[in-house]
Design an enzyme around this catalytic site. Structure first.
Site, PDB file in Angstrom:
ATOM      1  CB  THR A  89      23.185  -2.682 105.518  1.00 12.48           C
ATOM      2  OG1 THR A  89      23.319  -1.661 106.787  1.00 12.48           O
ATOM      3  CG2 THR A  89      22.726  -3.976 106.039  1.00 12.48           C
ATOM      4  CG  ASN A 111      26.584   1.476 113.958  1.00 14.35           C
ATOM      5  OD1 ASN A 111      27.189   2.018 114.921  1.00 14.35           O
ATOM      6  ND2 ASN A 111      27.308   1.671 112.734  1.00 14.35           N
ATOM      7  CB  SER A 161      21.051   4.419 122.232  1.00 12.80           C
ATOM      8  OG  SER A 161      20.491   5.503 122.713  1.00 12.80           O
ATOM      9  CE1 TYR A 184      23.408  10.981 117.399  1.00 12.80           C
ATOM     10  CE2 TYR A 184      23.638  11.524 119.763  1.00 12.80           C
ATOM     11  CZ  TYR A 184      23.975  10.795 118.641  1.00 12.80           C
ATOM     12  OH  TYR A 184      24.512   9.514 118.731  1.00 12.80           O
ATOM     13  CE  LYS A 214      21.532   8.019 118.560  1.00 12.01           C
ATOM     14  NZ  LYS A 214      21.803   6.534 117.655  1.00 12.01           N
ATOM     15  CB  THR A 256      33.428   7.443 115.310  1.00  8.58           C
ATOM     16  OG1 THR A 256      32.608   8.339 115.926  1.00  8.58           O
ATOM     17  CG2 THR A 256      33.934   6.352 116.158  1.00  8.58           C
TER      18      THR A 256
END
Length: 271
Positions: free
Chosen positions: A32, A83, A134, A148, A152, A183
């Protein structure tokens, strides 16, 4: 036999990397993304083995719809990899209501909706593996990542509870808890608060504290991810990267020492 794996946020970063690794070894992947154009390369390379689906995980009805589509298309869902998510950078005081709500909507509630949607499917199968992406920041915190961190921590609390609720149905739950990786979590997909200059020294120190070696190589996570997928007895907490464990050990030792220091006071407060 190939597995059927649903991965959200498969347009970039870990999601795309892991989806490609699974497809290369013969698994079927429902991938997705908010924009399915970002999944065309997977479709071009792997054809019918990949099922591309548009999804904004903030939409609860859409999350349930995607799970129904994947189950109808492939006949089962062996693994859900939650994710989808993004980073919000800035001090807590700087964070707007909209930014705070958006962070929780995607990182926590989107994960919750997909988890709720897939449980009946896996319960009927008497098997399944729910993998929540996570962060080690769901176990410890860093400054200027307050919302953030909070998202988590919420994911970790939810998933630890979930593991105890669904184990008897043959469903395993794992939390992937990476340290920082190169990333675009901190790049194009990240959101920045409106800066307040009083936090500039803290932000400067935080930025200077990170060395090039602090950031893991995303490609190096593939063998570890596949081992987790293939494990018959997967762990609940699964750290990724070499920075996470020493950071956790230091913080947890400090917490235990503080608990010990105040133990008598706490015990007296019981009455």
């Amino acid at each position: 036999m190939s597995r059927i794996i649903l991965i959200t946020g498969a347009s970039r970063g870990f999601g795309k990397l892991w989806a490609k690794a699974l497809l290369k070894r013969g698994d079927k992947v429902a991938a997705t993304a908010r924009n399915t154009e970002d999944l065309k390369d997977l479709v071009s390379e792997f054809g019918d083995s990949v099922y591309p689906l548009q999804l904004n995980v903030d939409d609860r009805e859409a999350c349930f719809g995607v799970v129904q589509k994947v189950n109808a298309h492939f006949g089962r869902i062996d693994v859900l990899v939650n994710n989808a998510g993004f980073g919000l950078f800035g001090a807590i005081e700087e964070t707007s209501e909209q930014q705070a709500r958006a962070q929780m909507e995607t990182n926590f509630f989107g994960l919750l909706w997909l988890t709720q949607a897939v449980i009946p499917v896996m319960r009927a199968q008497k098997s399944g593996h729910i993998i929540q992406v996570s962060s080690f920041l769901g176990l410890v915190t860093l400054p200027v990542l307050g919302l953030y961190n909070a998202s988590k921590y919420a994911v970790n609390g939810l998933s630890e509870t979930l593991a105890t609720e669904v184990k008897s149905f043959g469903i395993n739950v794992s939390l992937i808890e990476p340290n920082g990786f190169a990333t675009d979590w901190s790049g194009a997909s990240a959101i920045q608060t409106e800066a307040n200059e009083v936090y500039n020294p803290l932000k400067k120190a935080f930025k200077e504290g990170a060395t090039p070696d602090s950031w893991g190589k995303p490609e190096a996570t593939v063998p570890a991810f596949l081992k987790l997928i293939d494990s018959e007895n997967p762990p609940l907490h699964f750290l990724l990267g070499k920075m996470a464990y020493p950071a956790l050990k230091q913080v947890y030792n400090q917490r235990l020492a503080e608990f010990e220091q105040w133990k008598d006071v706490a015990t007296e407060a019981h009455g």
